[in-house]
Motif scaffolding. Sequence first.
Motif, short mmCIF file in Angstrom:
data_model
loop_
_atom_site.label_atom_id
_atom_site.label_comp_id
_atom_site.label_asym_id
_atom_site.label_seq_id
_atom_site.Cartn_x
_atom_site.Cartn_y
_atom_site.Cartn_z
N GLY A 134 -27.33 -7.20 -31.81
CA GLY A 134 -26.80 -7.79 -30.59
C GLY A 134 -26.63 -9.28 -30.80
N LYS A 135 -27.33 -10.07 -29.95
CA LYS A 135 -27.24 -11.52 -30.13
C LYS A 135 -28.50 -12.09 -30.79
CE LYS A 135 -24.05 -12.21 -26.32
NZ LYS A 135 -23.88 -12.57 -24.92
N THR A 136 -29.45 -11.20 -31.14
CA THR A 136 -30.72 -11.66 -31.72
C THR A 136 -30.59 -11.86 -33.23
OG1 THR A 136 -31.80 -10.31 -30.05
CG2 THR A 136 -33.20 -11.14 -31.84
N ARG A 137 -30.96 -13.03 -33.67
CA ARG A 137 -30.90 -13.33 -35.12
C ARG A 137 -32.23 -12.94 -35.75
NH1 ARG A 137 -27.51 -18.84 -35.47
NH2 ARG A 137 -29.04 -19.41 -37.05
N ILE A 138 -32.17 -12.11 -36.78
CA ILE A 138 -33.38 -11.68 -37.49
C ILE A 138 -33.43 -12.37 -38.86
CG2 ILE A 138 -34.70 -9.71 -38.41
CD1 ILE A 138 -34.33 -9.34 -35.46
N LEU A 139 -32.30 -12.39 -39.55
CA LEU A 139 -32.24 -12.98 -40.89
C LEU A 139 -31.67 -14.39 -40.78
CD1 LEU A 139 -30.67 -10.01 -42.90
CD2 LEU A 139 -33.09 -10.57 -42.66
N GLU A 140 -32.28 -15.33 -41.50
CA GLU A 140 -31.81 -16.73 -41.47
C GLU A 140 -31.49 -17.18 -42.89
OE1 GLU A 140 -31.10 -18.66 -39.03
OE2 GLU A 140 -31.91 -17.51 -37.34
N GLN A 141 -30.26 -17.36 -43.18
CA GLN A 141 -29.82 -17.91 -44.47
C GLN A 141 -30.41 -17.17 -45.67
OE1 GLN A 141 -27.64 -20.42 -44.72
NE2 GLN A 141 -27.59 -21.17 -42.63
N ASN A 178 -25.24 -3.56 -38.62
CA ASN A 178 -25.66 -4.46 -37.53
C ASN A 178 -24.75 -5.69 -37.51
OD1 ASN A 178 -26.60 -5.77 -39.79
ND2 ASN A 178 -28.77 -5.37 -39.37
N GLN A 179 -25.16 -6.69 -36.77
CA GLN A 179 -24.31 -7.88 -36.59
C GLN A 179 -24.55 -8.91 -37.70
OE1 GLN A 179 -22.46 -6.42 -33.89
NE2 GLN A 179 -22.20 -8.59 -33.57
#
Lengths: 295, 243
Positions: free
Chosen positions: B18-25, B57-58
């Motif tokens: 959705g709009k939730t970020r799990i992975l960062e860079q 996913n997104q």
Amino acid sequence: MIDFINYYLIPGVTLGSIYALGAVGISMIFGILRFAHFAHGDLMTVGAYAALTTVWVTGLPALATIPVAIAVTCIVALLMDKWFYKPLRALPTIYTVIASFGVAMLLRSSIQLIWGTDSQVYFTGFQKPMIFFDTLRIASRHIQFIVFTVLIAFALHYFLNKTRTGKSMRAVADDPELASICGLKTETVIRATWIIGAALTAIAGIFVGLDTDVHTNLGWNLLLPMFAAALLGGIGKPMGAMVGGLIIGIAEEICTYPIFGESLIEPSYKSAVAFVLMVIILIFRPQGLFKGRLL
Amino acid sequence: MTQDTKILDVQNLIAGYGKTRILEQVNIEAHLNKVAVIVGPNGAGKSTLLKAVFRLNQCFSGDIIYNQQSIINHETDSLVSLGIACVPQTQNIFPSLSVMENLEIGTYAANNPNVAQTLEHVLGLFPDLAAKLNQPAGELSGGQRQMVAIGRALMSKPKLLLLDEPTAGLSPAYLEVIFDLILQIRDTGVSVLMVEQNAKQALRIADTDYVLVNGENAFSGSGKELLANDEVRRSFLGGGAPQ
């Protein structure tokens, strides 16, 4: 005993064949698209009227118009999916269910506008039943319905178990996300589902029109027993829906048989049998006879 | 292509649901005919990363390069024909289909002309399945289901195999079997990218290993290097000396 066969069992099998053909589409749509398609009865009516127009235009017997009825009903089903159901695919199922009620009314109103509200018949006159062994009386159209349904059941079984599209349909019914992970094109499977469901319900519509008459509520009136048949067989199990249809049809007819001089159920209440069976199935065996999807 | 050719290159990926970020860079690579393993604590984003690679996913930014082409805008169902196969952690078989039908499904999107030959190869890897081809896959044990799932993925003749915790829920007896199979699969020319909870065992078979923490790269190196790294052992492998 022969009266039981002539007036209850054979009409029951005939009625069951009609329910079976309609229920296959309901079960497959429920299994693959995950929603109760309440416009399926009216799709059946579309098939019946498409055949009626072809009979008027060409003078062919109604059963010979089956290909035209199938073609028209499939086109209507595919457009219906494209315009009304596909845009709602990502939303919770209830949106699509409610939309299918709207589509049902839209189809029925369109049929009333185009063909009028009067009942029509494919042919006028009286058909004498065929008599076997001096006592067994079967209307020739009932033999045709039963033979057609048996052939369709075999063809459907072959299609689902031996062809690539059939196996893909069963895979999508099992798990659409995994099917997509395996590279199956779910939209192609969905189109195949509509085509098979619409084709079989169109044939059922012609059978109903031949057995009684063609009217605008023809399919809507059969929706409940068709749903009961799909549930009895197991959601997502087309062969189960066929068996379920036969059971519901036979149960509706034989429940009016006078065992001790009186009918078990007043004939006017026989349609309640499907409803009672549906409630019993949902309570005691919600996965249906063929272990379908749980609701 | 040389043995060290990159088959997958995840570059600065930010992804989630959705709009939730799990992975960062996040950056990871998988190399031709090698096993790359992603380990890390629960909630680190390991499965999210695998799902992102398979477009489940997104993806908010970054890129996913497979075989020198970006696949970040591809649909999931198009990746099998490119040579990527994925085995999810759970719900990875079609329970009402027979074992044979499950395996066949793997060939449909891959345009594999040698189905019989591939089937023979898969049954060579999983001989237990040969006697159960006509049995509904839903009636199999957990380990056998995992074999069906991996077998189905191999039927598409993938160049890159994504495995999401292939040993999850399996008995210890099956762990070694699955890890041995993964090495056999690698030796047949399939690159493997695997997420795994059994970090110690996974690191032993890994050619390259990545440790994710809180959706970010924490450590990377060969399996042996990470097993020898005190901080990795203390934080993620329950301490103790390398074995």
